[in-house]
Design an enzyme around this catalytic site. Structure first.
Site, short mmCIF file in Angstrom:
data_model
loop_
_atom_site.label_atom_id
_atom_site.label_comp_id
_atom_site.label_asym_id
_atom_site.label_seq_id
_atom_site.Cartn_x
_atom_site.Cartn_y
_atom_site.Cartn_z
N ILE A 143 44.64 79.89 55.65
CA ILE A 143 45.22 80.05 56.99
C ILE A 143 44.98 78.80 57.82
O ILE A 143 43.85 78.31 57.90
CB ILE A 143 44.56 81.27 57.70
CG1 ILE A 143 44.67 82.51 56.81
CG2 ILE A 143 45.17 81.50 59.07
CD1 ILE A 143 43.67 83.60 57.17
N CYS A 144 46.03 78.31 58.44
CA CYS A 144 45.91 77.16 59.34
C CYS A 144 45.75 77.70 60.76
O CYS A 144 46.72 78.10 61.39
CB CYS A 144 47.15 76.27 59.23
SG CYS A 144 47.00 74.77 60.20
#
Length: 151
Positions: free
Chosen positions: A84-85
């Site tokens: 996840i960014c």
């Protein structure tokens, strides 16, 4: 020692007062957690149940947990490995992690990111549809949700 007592408190709070649409539990050892996040209403992820893995590092809360999606999701800020960014999952100077944050806050932030992707900081460059062809993006995201996160 600090990690264990803090995690015990956080898990207890998550069990008694979980954020809406979020559950979290221990997966064997204290530092290995699992969570489920429900897709938000009026999003392409609606009715989806998304499983996440949370690995809490030795230095927690001074270092953020490593969180990744176990359920495939079609999203510009989440890659095919489930990474996840999101700024609160990274240490400064590039990230916004602070020891005052907790797992409940992180899971709520992830749920918000699902509802409001950040197309200007994509992890999946091939999902540019979000910016340029939103209808196609929504169609693909709904299909993935039905296929992988359906109940």
């Amino acid at each position: 020692m600090q990690r264990a007592s803090r995690l015990t408190r956080e898990l207890s709070l998550l069990a008694t007062e979980p954020p809406p649409g979020i559950t979290c539990w221990q997966n064997g050892q204290l530092h290995d957690l699992r969570a489920q996040v429900l897709g938000g209403v009026d999003t392409p992820y609606e009715k989806g149940i998304f499983n996440l893995e949370i690995i809490v590092p030795e230095r927690y809360p001074f270092e953020p947990p490593k969180i990744r999606f176990l359920t495939p999701i079609y999203h510009p800020n989440i890659d095919s490995a489930g990474r996840i960014c999101l700024d609160v999952l990274k240490l400064p100077p590039k990230g916004a992690w602070r020891p005052s944050l907790n797992i409940s806050t992180l899971l709520t932030s992830i749920q918000l990111l699902m509802a409001e992707p950040n197309p200007d900081d994509p992890l999946m460059a091939n999902i540019v549809q979000y910016k340029y062809n939103k209808q196609l993006f929504l169609l693909n995201a709904r299909e993935w949700t039905e296929k992988y996160a359906g109940q």
